[in-house]
Design a protein around this motif. Structure first.
Motif, PDB file in Angstrom:
ATOM      1  N   GLY A   1       0.818  -1.199   0.000  1.00 33.94           N
ATOM      2  CA  GLY A   1       0.000   0.000   0.000  1.00 33.94           C
ATOM      3  C   GLY A   1       0.858   1.258   0.000  1.00 33.94           C
ATOM      4  N   ALA A   2       0.205   2.379  -0.202  1.00 31.25           N
ATOM      5  CA  ALA A   2       0.904   3.658  -0.315  1.00 31.25           C
ATOM      6  C   ALA A   2       1.675   4.028   0.942  1.00 31.25           C
ATOM      7  CB  ALA A   2      -0.103   4.763  -0.653  1.00 31.25           C
ATOM      8  N   LYS A   3       1.218   3.598   2.108  1.00 35.21           N
ATOM      9  CA  LYS A   3       1.877   3.978   3.362  1.00 35.21           C
ATOM     10  C   LYS A   3       2.918   2.964   3.830  1.00 35.21           C
ATOM     11  CE  LYS A   3      -1.938   6.797   4.959  1.00 35.21           C
ATOM     12  NZ  LYS A   3      -2.851   7.096   6.061  1.00 35.21           N
ATOM     13  N   VAL A   4       3.119   1.895   3.090  1.00 37.14           N
ATOM     14  CA  VAL A   4       4.120   0.883   3.458  1.00 37.14           C
ATOM     15  C   VAL A   4       5.489   1.375   3.033  1.00 37.14           C
ATOM     16  CG1 VAL A   4       4.897  -1.489   3.102  1.00 37.14           C
ATOM     17  CG2 VAL A   4       2.454  -0.985   3.285  1.00 37.14           C
ATOM     18  N   THR A   5       6.420   1.400   4.008  1.00 34.73           N
ATOM     19  CA  THR A   5       7.745   1.950   3.713  1.00 34.73           C
ATOM     20  C   THR A   5       8.879   0.941   3.859  1.00 34.73           C
ATOM     21  OG1 THR A   5       8.016   2.703   5.991  1.00 34.73           O
ATOM     22  CG2 THR A   5       7.046   4.264   4.425  1.00 34.73           C
ATOM     23  N   LYS A   6       8.618  -0.182   4.536  1.00 33.06           N
ATOM     24  CA  LYS A   6       9.715  -1.120   4.823  1.00 33.06           C
ATOM     25  C   LYS A   6       9.685  -2.384   3.969  1.00 33.06           C
ATOM     26  CE  LYS A   6      10.358   0.527   9.479  1.00 33.06           C
ATOM     27  NZ  LYS A   6      10.537   0.193  10.872  1.00 33.06           N
ATOM     28  N   LEU A   7       8.719  -2.505   3.091  1.00 35.83           N
ATOM     29  CA  LEU A   7       8.625  -3.667   2.207  1.00 35.83           C
ATOM     30  C   LEU A   7       8.385  -3.198   0.787  1.00 35.83           C
ATOM     31  CD1 LEU A   7       6.272  -5.940   4.339  1.00 35.83           C
ATOM     32  CD2 LEU A   7       8.707  -6.289   3.964  1.00 35.83           C
ATOM     33  N   GLN A   8       8.806  -4.036  -0.150  1.00 40.04           N
ATOM     34  CA  GLN A   8       8.528  -3.735  -1.549  1.00 40.04           C
ATOM     35  C   GLN A   8       8.231  -5.039  -2.284  1.00 40.04           C
ATOM     36  OE1 GLN A   8      11.980  -1.718  -2.987  1.00 40.04           O
ATOM     37  NE2 GLN A   8      13.297  -3.507  -2.854  1.00 40.04           N
ATOM     38  N   PRO A   9       7.539  -4.967  -3.408  1.00 42.22           N
ATOM     39  CA  PRO A   9       7.252  -6.179  -4.167  1.00 42.22           C
ATOM     40  C   PRO A   9       8.538  -6.961  -4.445  1.00 42.22           C
ATOM     41  CG  PRO A   9       5.978  -4.373  -5.031  1.00 42.22           C
ATOM     42  CD  PRO A   9       6.932  -3.783  -4.018  1.00 42.22           C
ATOM     43  N   GLY A  10       8.459  -8.265  -4.257  1.00 46.25           N
ATOM     44  CA  GLY A  10       9.609  -9.137  -4.467  1.00 46.25           C
ATOM     45  C   GLY A  10      10.329  -9.513  -3.184  1.00 46.25           C
TER      46      GLY A  10
END
Length: 72
Positions: free
Chosen positions: A38-47
């Motif tokens: 989601g837009a507010k997620v900062t510590k994870l990314q796809p993959g």
């Protein structure tokens, strides 16, 4: 979710030692790969590869009634 762990708290309802409706999804530990964030997620990314652990229902009950027993 790529995989999950099954423990004795899962096998009891699976084997109907404790009555439970079917179908059911068992396991409260798992591993997988992030597909979206989601837009507010900062510590994870796809993959990203991740693991999760959810407490069994009895632990959630203890957390509500006696948090010191679970968190100490």
């Amino acid at each position: 979710m790529v995989s999950c762990g099954i423990c004795h708290t899962d096998t009891l309802p699976r084997d109907q030692v404790v009555p439970a409706p079917f179908p059911a999804v068992y396991g409260h530990e798992g591993a997988g790969v992030v597909e979206k964030v989601g837009a507010k997620v900062t510590k994870l990314q796809p993959g990203d590869h991740v693991v999760n652990e959810l407490p069994p229902l009895r632990c959630l009950r203890h957390l509500q009634d006696r948090p010191a027993d679970v968190l100490s």
